[in-house]
Motif scaffolding. Structure first.
Motif, PDB file in Angstrom:
ATOM      1  N   GLN A  13      32.012  58.450  49.575  1.00  0.00           N
ATOM      2  CA  GLN A  13      30.433  58.217  49.450  1.00  0.00           C
ATOM      3  C   GLN A  13      29.743  58.845  50.491  1.00  0.00           C
ATOM      4  N   VAL A  14      30.081  58.930  51.538  1.00  0.00           N
ATOM      5  CA  VAL A  14      29.023  59.426  52.624  1.00  0.00           C
ATOM      6  C   VAL A  14      28.954  61.047  52.470  1.00  0.00           C
ATOM      7  N   GLN A  15      30.121  61.639  52.066  1.00  0.00           N
ATOM      8  CA  GLN A  15      30.197  63.090  51.812  1.00  0.00           C
ATOM      9  C   GLN A  15      29.346  63.181  50.555  1.00  0.00           C
ATOM     10  N   LYS A  16      29.352  62.758  49.560  1.00  0.00           N
ATOM     11  CA  LYS A  16      28.575  62.791  48.480  1.00  0.00           C
ATOM     12  C   LYS A  16      27.112  62.809  48.781  1.00  0.00           C
ATOM     13  N   ALA A  17      26.496  61.775  49.651  1.00  0.00           N
ATOM     14  CA  ALA A  17      25.289  61.566  49.865  1.00  0.00           C
ATOM     15  C   ALA A  17      24.704  62.661  50.615  1.00  0.00           C
ATOM     16  N   PHE A  18      25.513  63.455  51.549  1.00  0.00           N
ATOM     17  CA  PHE A  18      24.943  64.663  52.123  1.00  0.00           C
ATOM     18  C   PHE A  18      25.176  65.791  51.275  1.00  0.00           C
ATOM     19  N   SER A  19      26.125  65.991  50.203  1.00  0.00           N
ATOM     20  CA  SER A  19      26.121  66.794  49.414  1.00  0.00           C
ATOM     21  C   SER A  19      24.672  66.460  48.356  1.00  0.00           C
ATOM     22  N   ASN A  20      24.542  65.506  47.815  1.00  0.00           N
ATOM     23  CA  ASN A  20      23.407  65.297  47.089  1.00  0.00           C
ATOM     24  C   ASN A  20      21.958  65.764  47.837  1.00  0.00           C
ATOM     25  N   THR A  21      21.932  65.474  49.099  1.00  0.00           N
ATOM     26  CA  THR A  21      20.747  66.240  50.058  1.00  0.00           C
ATOM     27  C   THR A  21      20.755  67.586  49.860  1.00  0.00           C
ATOM     28  N   LEU A  22      21.728  68.321  50.109  1.00  0.00           N
ATOM     29  CA  LEU A  22      21.993  69.724  49.908  1.00  0.00           C
ATOM     30  C   LEU A  22      21.429  70.106  48.642  1.00  0.00           C
ATOM     31  N   HIS A  23      22.061  69.356  47.513  1.00  0.00           N
ATOM     32  CA  HIS A  23      21.471  70.095  46.025  1.00  0.00           C
ATOM     33  C   HIS A  23      19.892  69.816  46.103  1.00  0.00           C
ATOM     34  N   VAL A  24      19.596  68.628  46.173  1.00  0.00           N
ATOM     35  CA  VAL A  24      18.221  68.357  46.309  1.00  0.00           C
ATOM     36  C   VAL A  24      17.216  69.255  47.105  1.00  0.00           C
ATOM     37  N   LEU A  25      17.572  69.650  48.302  1.00  0.00           N
ATOM     38  CA  LEU A  25      16.903  70.581  49.085  1.00  0.00           C
ATOM     39  C   LEU A  25      16.941  71.938  48.513  1.00  0.00           C
ATOM     40  N   GLN A  26      18.063  72.240  47.980  1.00  0.00           N
ATOM     41  CA  GLN A  26      18.501  73.702  47.412  1.00  0.00           C
ATOM     42  C   GLN A  26      17.485  73.883  46.117  1.00  0.00           C
ATOM     43  N   GLN A  27      17.318  72.940  45.374  1.00  0.00           N
ATOM     44  CA  GLN A  27      16.397  72.915  44.301  1.00  0.00           C
ATOM     45  C   GLN A  27      15.002  72.993  44.750  1.00  0.00           C
ATOM     46  N   ARG A  28      14.630  72.216  45.542  1.00  0.00           N
ATOM     47  CA  ARG A  28      13.213  72.357  45.961  1.00  0.00           C
ATOM     48  C   ARG A  28      12.847  73.475  46.808  1.00  0.00           C
ATOM     49  N   ILE A  29      13.746  74.206  47.791  1.00  0.00           N
ATOM     50  CA  ILE A  29      13.547  75.277  48.242  1.00  0.00           C
ATOM     51  C   ILE A  29      13.389  76.322  47.309  1.00  0.00           C
ATOM     52  N   SER A  30      14.303  76.399  46.429  1.00  0.00           N
ATOM     53  CA  SER A  30      14.300  77.292  45.343  1.00  0.00           C
ATOM     54  C   SER A  30      12.879  77.462  44.503  1.00  0.00           C
ATOM     55  N   LEU A  31      12.211  76.175  44.461  1.00  0.00           N
ATOM     56  CA  LEU A  31      10.997  76.289  43.615  1.00  0.00           C
ATOM     57  C   LEU A  31       9.750  76.654  44.743  1.00  0.00           C
ATOM     58  N   LEU A  32      10.020  76.269  45.954  1.00  0.00           N
ATOM     59  CA  LEU A  32       9.241  76.862  46.875  1.00  0.00           C
ATOM     60  C   LEU A  32       9.232  78.417  46.885  1.00  0.00           C
ATOM     61  N   LEU A  33      10.300  79.130  46.851  1.00  0.00           N
ATOM     62  CA  LEU A  33      10.191  80.444  47.000  1.00  0.00           C
ATOM     63  C   LEU A  33       9.822  81.024  45.528  1.00  0.00           C
ATOM     64  N   SER A  34       9.789  80.309  44.385  1.00  0.00           N
ATOM     65  CA  SER A  34       9.297  80.857  43.094  1.00  0.00           C
ATOM     66  C   SER A  34       7.730  81.045  43.279  1.00  0.00           C
ATOM     67  N   LEU A  35       7.059  80.212  44.084  1.00  0.00           N
ATOM     68  CA  LEU A  35       5.712  80.128  44.371  1.00  0.00           C
ATOM     69  C   LEU A  35       5.327  81.536  44.875  1.00  0.00           C
ATOM     70  N   ARG A  36       4.306  82.072  44.372  1.00  0.00           N
ATOM     71  CA  ARG A  36       3.546  83.161  44.768  1.00  0.00           C
ATOM     72  C   ARG A  36       2.478  82.788  45.686  1.00  0.00           C
ATOM     73  N   MET A  37       2.719  82.486  47.154  1.00  0.00           N
ATOM     74  CA  MET A  37       1.715  81.743  47.955  1.00  0.00           C
ATOM     75  C   MET A  37       0.702  82.907  48.290  1.00  0.00           C
ATOM     76  N   GLU A  38       0.912  84.239  48.104  1.00  0.00           N
ATOM     77  CA  GLU A  38      -0.239  84.895  48.517  1.00  0.00           C
ATOM     78  C   GLU A  38      -1.165  85.116  47.532  1.00  0.00           C
ATOM     79  N   ALA A  39      -0.737  84.438  46.216  1.00  0.00           N
ATOM     80  CA  ALA A  39      -1.941  84.379  45.142  1.00  0.00           C
ATOM     81  C   ALA A  39      -2.613  83.001  44.829  1.00  0.00           C
TER      82      ALA A  39
END
Length: 167
Positions: free
Chosen positions: A121-147
């Protein structure tokens, strides 16, 4: 217009969520962002389960260390373009004055360190955190900040935390 943005991920202890975000940011955003992490009250060590989950995902953990956010408010520190808090407690604290007035956002993520139960259960909580952050960082990277102007960038960064995630 910048080629690469410095992003600081902040949580209270700088032992799990912000460390995971730093490793993911540097892996996923090699050409677009340079990720850092820090804590308002650093724990002094990175959680072993955070290191394990990152290693299992094939991410480099060799440079991760628990550090204070004061390190990034000092003269000579890398100037941050974005500062993203990943825990509610750090978001409510008085932050240092960041050189360069970076854009800020808050991405509320449950603390995997607070999870009790079986090792699975503890390992799953850390894995879930990794997946949520991976999704959010991917969305961040899709932004064209310069625009985007500052207000639009802040709005888009904050909206990332509202996007449903799958873990």
């Amino acid at each position: 217009m910048k080629d690469r943005y410095n992003v600081l991920f902040v949580c209270t202890g700088n032992s799990a969520r912000s460390q995971i975000a730093e490793a993911l940011g540097n892996s996923l955003g090699k050409r677009r962002i340079r990720a850092f992490s820090a804590g308002s009250h650093p724990a002094g060590r990175v959680q072993p389960m955070a290191l394990q989950v990152l290693s299992d995902a094939g991410l480099d953990v060799s440079t991760l260390r628990s550090k204070s956010w004061a390190e990034f408010a000092q003269p000579g520190a890398p100037e941050m373009d974005l500062v993203i808090t990943v825990c509610d407690r750090a978001a409510g604290e008085s932050c240092p004055v960041w050189p360069g007035q970076p854009i800020t956002a808050h991405w509320s993520i449950p603390d995997p360190v607070a999870v009790t139960g079986t090792p699975e259960q503890v390992q799953k909580a850390f894995s879930n955190t990794l997946h949520v952050l991976q999704q959010r960082i991917s969305l961040l990277l899709s932004l064209r900040m310069e625009a985007l102007d500052r207000l639009a960038a802040e709005t888009k960064l904050r909206q990332i935390s509202e996007v449903p995630t799958t873990a």
